[in-house]
Design a protein around this motif. Structure first.
Motif, short mmCIF file in Angstrom:
data_model
loop_
_atom_site.label_atom_id
_atom_site.label_comp_id
_atom_site.label_asym_id
_atom_site.label_seq_id
_atom_site.Cartn_x
_atom_site.Cartn_y
_atom_site.Cartn_z
N CYS A 61 93.28 -23.69 -38.89
CA CYS A 61 94.42 -22.66 -38.46
C CYS A 61 94.83 -21.93 -40.04
O CYS A 61 94.62 -22.49 -41.09
CB CYS A 61 95.48 -23.33 -38.02
SG CYS A 61 96.51 -24.62 -39.01
N PHE A 62 95.14 -20.82 -39.76
CA PHE A 62 95.83 -19.98 -40.97
C PHE A 62 97.05 -20.08 -41.21
O PHE A 62 97.85 -20.39 -40.10
CB PHE A 62 95.38 -18.47 -40.81
CG PHE A 62 93.72 -18.19 -41.02
CD1 PHE A 62 93.35 -17.47 -41.91
CD2 PHE A 62 93.14 -18.03 -39.93
CE1 PHE A 62 91.96 -17.43 -42.42
CE2 PHE A 62 91.81 -17.61 -39.66
CZ PHE A 62 91.10 -17.43 -41.12
N SER A 63 97.21 -19.87 -42.48
CA SER A 63 98.85 -19.90 -42.94
C SER A 63 99.29 -18.70 -42.26
O SER A 63 98.66 -17.78 -42.04
CB SER A 63 99.09 -20.00 -44.21
OG SER A 63 98.26 -19.02 -44.92
N PRO A 64 100.52 -18.38 -42.06
CA PRO A 64 101.13 -17.02 -41.44
C PRO A 64 100.60 -15.88 -42.43
O PRO A 64 100.52 -14.89 -41.85
CB PRO A 64 102.37 -17.32 -41.35
CG PRO A 64 102.81 -18.66 -41.31
CD PRO A 64 101.67 -19.48 -41.93
N SER A 65 100.52 -15.96 -43.51
CA SER A 65 100.19 -15.04 -44.62
C SER A 65 98.64 -14.71 -44.52
O SER A 65 97.92 -13.69 -44.80
CB SER A 65 100.64 -15.49 -46.18
OG SER A 65 99.71 -16.58 -46.63
N GLY A 66 97.92 -15.83 -44.23
CA GLY A 66 96.39 -15.50 -43.86
C GLY A 66 95.76 -15.87 -45.28
O GLY A 66 94.38 -15.97 -45.29
N HIS A 67 96.51 -16.47 -46.22
CA HIS A 67 95.95 -16.60 -47.66
C HIS A 67 95.27 -17.96 -47.62
O HIS A 67 94.35 -18.44 -48.68
CB HIS A 67 97.07 -16.38 -48.64
CG HIS A 67 97.49 -15.12 -48.93
ND1 HIS A 67 98.63 -14.56 -49.48
CD2 HIS A 67 96.83 -13.89 -48.48
CE1 HIS A 67 98.82 -13.40 -49.57
NE2 HIS A 67 97.56 -12.78 -48.79
N ILE A 68 95.89 -19.07 -46.80
CA ILE A 68 95.36 -20.35 -46.68
C ILE A 68 94.94 -20.68 -45.46
O ILE A 68 95.27 -20.36 -44.28
CB ILE A 68 96.59 -21.20 -46.99
CG1 ILE A 68 97.10 -21.15 -48.32
CG2 ILE A 68 96.06 -22.95 -47.08
CD1 ILE A 68 98.26 -21.57 -48.94
N LEU A 69 93.91 -21.54 -45.25
CA LEU A 69 93.22 -21.90 -44.33
C LEU A 69 93.25 -23.68 -44.14
O LEU A 69 92.86 -24.08 -45.23
CB LEU A 69 91.86 -21.63 -44.10
CG LEU A 69 91.18 -21.99 -42.68
CD1 LEU A 69 91.44 -21.26 -41.37
CD2 LEU A 69 89.38 -21.77 -42.97
N ALA A 70 93.65 -24.21 -43.27
CA ALA A 70 93.77 -25.50 -43.12
C ALA A 70 92.66 -25.98 -42.08
O ALA A 70 92.21 -25.12 -40.97
CB ALA A 70 94.93 -25.86 -42.68
N SER A 71 91.82 -27.14 -42.26
CA SER A 71 91.05 -27.77 -41.49
C SER A 71 91.13 -29.17 -41.51
O SER A 71 91.55 -29.97 -42.34
CB SER A 71 89.43 -27.43 -41.89
OG SER A 71 89.26 -27.92 -43.21
#
Length: 474
Positions: A61-71
């Protein structure tokens, strides 16, 4: 209406999850990798695939800003990635070491929740990457998680079928059996519904091994606080439903199933809009893009399909007995959707800030674009005006040649909600209601006194108008 525009086939094993940011698409798989693609041409980014996990990756999933992705993975870790260069920002280990099945950012990006196979749920500080709070469900694995758009609570779903509601301090507010054979996914609509009486509602969808999709309403009131209510069950799938997701504007819900199909529902009528059957194995994941009308679906067939919707077709409706939405009736969100479809997504914030709906859009001029909206670029103003002129042409084309019986005698416009008055004539509902409320009880056509002010929906005429629209709006 909806068409398959691209298929990604880079994973070597089942695709488990896909997620959009405003510019990227992320996918993850049993093959232990996460892949990133550009939405401009669906090319894979140079630093993709992202490799760290030692076992299957279950969710991304992406952070709301799109700068970070979590897996998150069976290896017991949740990894944060920099989406711009693919570098690892943090590796957060589930305290129990249990396989992590789901992860989700809060709407304000301050925290990240991870849920594991042993039923533990952990809230992490997304800035310091430190553990904030822990909790657990009574039975089963945690396999689903969704934050309410307000960020004040989130919902988890378990393999035992329980929906559990938590507040932002990780206090359990509510838990109930939602699906007999286990939950597989849940999602909140980002768009609130208000009853105008200090109550705000959010739709929540859940799906499960019982082949059902259930719709819930989460309400917040100053009097009773939080409440979760079951609303309805959507039919259509013949096997367990593995994924569900709302569109950004909340008007559609998509689901994927073991029956290999993808179904798109209208969330207002709960009717099926589309059934997509291109995948050859179980459909495990589905997601809508936030700013453009794109849908991604992933499957155990190792592929991710990208689908594109026709924005005008969606605004006009897709079934004969549904009301058509005219350009003049577009909401601010509909205008944003149109802007994105025209490649003008950078203007969505400006148009929303100035409350530009469909009627205002059609009335824009080169002067208002320059003086009121302060669009300085002459080329950009010219492009916007060309696109608006195309809409005006469409409106004029639609209004010319309309059968006279489809025109309201009061407004002289094509009727959307025709009603029969006691004089035997049909009128647009709102126009006739205003006529009755402001004038004497006389017929607009005969000027005679109306025997009654009761208005009866003219469903036959409405269906005829809708059929005519189907033919003339292509």
């Amino acid at each position: 209406m909806v068409k398959l525009i691209h298929t990604l086939a880079d994973h070597d094993d089942d695709v488990n999850c896909c997620a959009f940011s405003s510019a990227l698409l992320a996918t993850c798989s049993l093959d232990k990798t996460v892949r990133l693609y550009s939405l401009s041409d669906f090319s894979e980014l140079p630093h993709s695939p992202l490799k760290f996990h030692t076992y299957a990756v279950h969710c991304c999933c992406f952070s709301p800003s799109g700068h970070i992705l979590a897996s998150c993975s069976t290896d017991g870790t949740t990894v944060l990635w920099n989406t711009q260069n693919g570098q690892t920002l943090a590796v957060m280990e589930q305290p129990s070491g249990s396989p992590v099945r789901v992860c989700q950012f809060s709407p304000d990006s301050t925290c990240l929740v991870s849920g594991a196979a042993d039923g533990t749920v952990v809230m992490w500080n997304a800035q310091s990457y430190k553990l904030y709070r822990c909790g657990s469900v009574k039975d089963g694995s945690l396999v689903a998680c969704a934050f309410c758009p307000t960020g004040t609570l989130f919902v988890t779903g378990s393999s035992c079928g329980d929906l559990t509601v938590w507040d932002d301090k990780m206090r359990c507010l509510h838990s109930e059996k939602a699906h007999d054979l286990g939950i597989t996914c849940c999602d909140f609509s980002s768009q609130p519904i208000s009853d105008g009486e200090q109550t705000h509602f959010f739709r929540l969808a859940s799906c499960g091994q019982d082949c059902q999709i259930k719709m819930w309403v989460v309400s917040f009131t100053h009097v009773s606080g939080f409440e979760l209510k079951y609303k309805s069950t959507l039919s259509g799938h013949s096997a367990p439903v593995l994924a569900c997701a709302f569109s950004h504007n909340g008007q559609m819900l998509v689901s994927g199933s073991v029956d290999k199909s993808v179904i798109v529902y209208d969330t207002n009528t709960e009717n099926i809009l589309y059934t997509l059957t291109q995948h050859t194995r179980y459909v495990t994941t589905c997601a809508f893009a936030p700013n453009i009308l794109l849908l991604a679906t992933g499957s155990m067939d190792k592929t991710v399909n990208i689908w594109q919707f026709d924005p005008e077709a969606l605004c006009q409706g897709s079934t004969e007995d549904q009301p058509k939405q005219f350009i003049e009736d577009w909401s601010e969100d509909d205008v944003s959707t149109w802007l994105c479809a025209q490649g003008l997504e950078d203007l969505t914030g400006l148009f929303k800030m100035n409350n530009i709906d469909g009627r205002e859009l059609l009335n824009l001029t080169k002067e208002s674009l320059a003086d009121d909206l302060k669009i300085e670029s002459l080329g950009l103003r010219s492009k916007v005006l060309r696109k608006i002129e195309e809409l005006r042409t469409k409106v004029k084309t639609l209004s010319s040649g309309v059968p006279d019986e489809f025109i309201c005698p009061i407004t002289r416009e094509l009727m959307k909600e025709p009603v029969i008055a006691s004089d035997g004539y049909s009128y647009e509902k709102e126009a006739m209601e205003n006529w009755i409320s402001k004038k004497k009880r006389t017929s607009p056509m005969t000027n005679l006194v109306l025997p009654s002010v009761v208005l009866i929906p003219n469903r036959t005429l409405k269906m005829a108008i809708n059929r005519w629209l189907e033919t003339h709006q292509k």
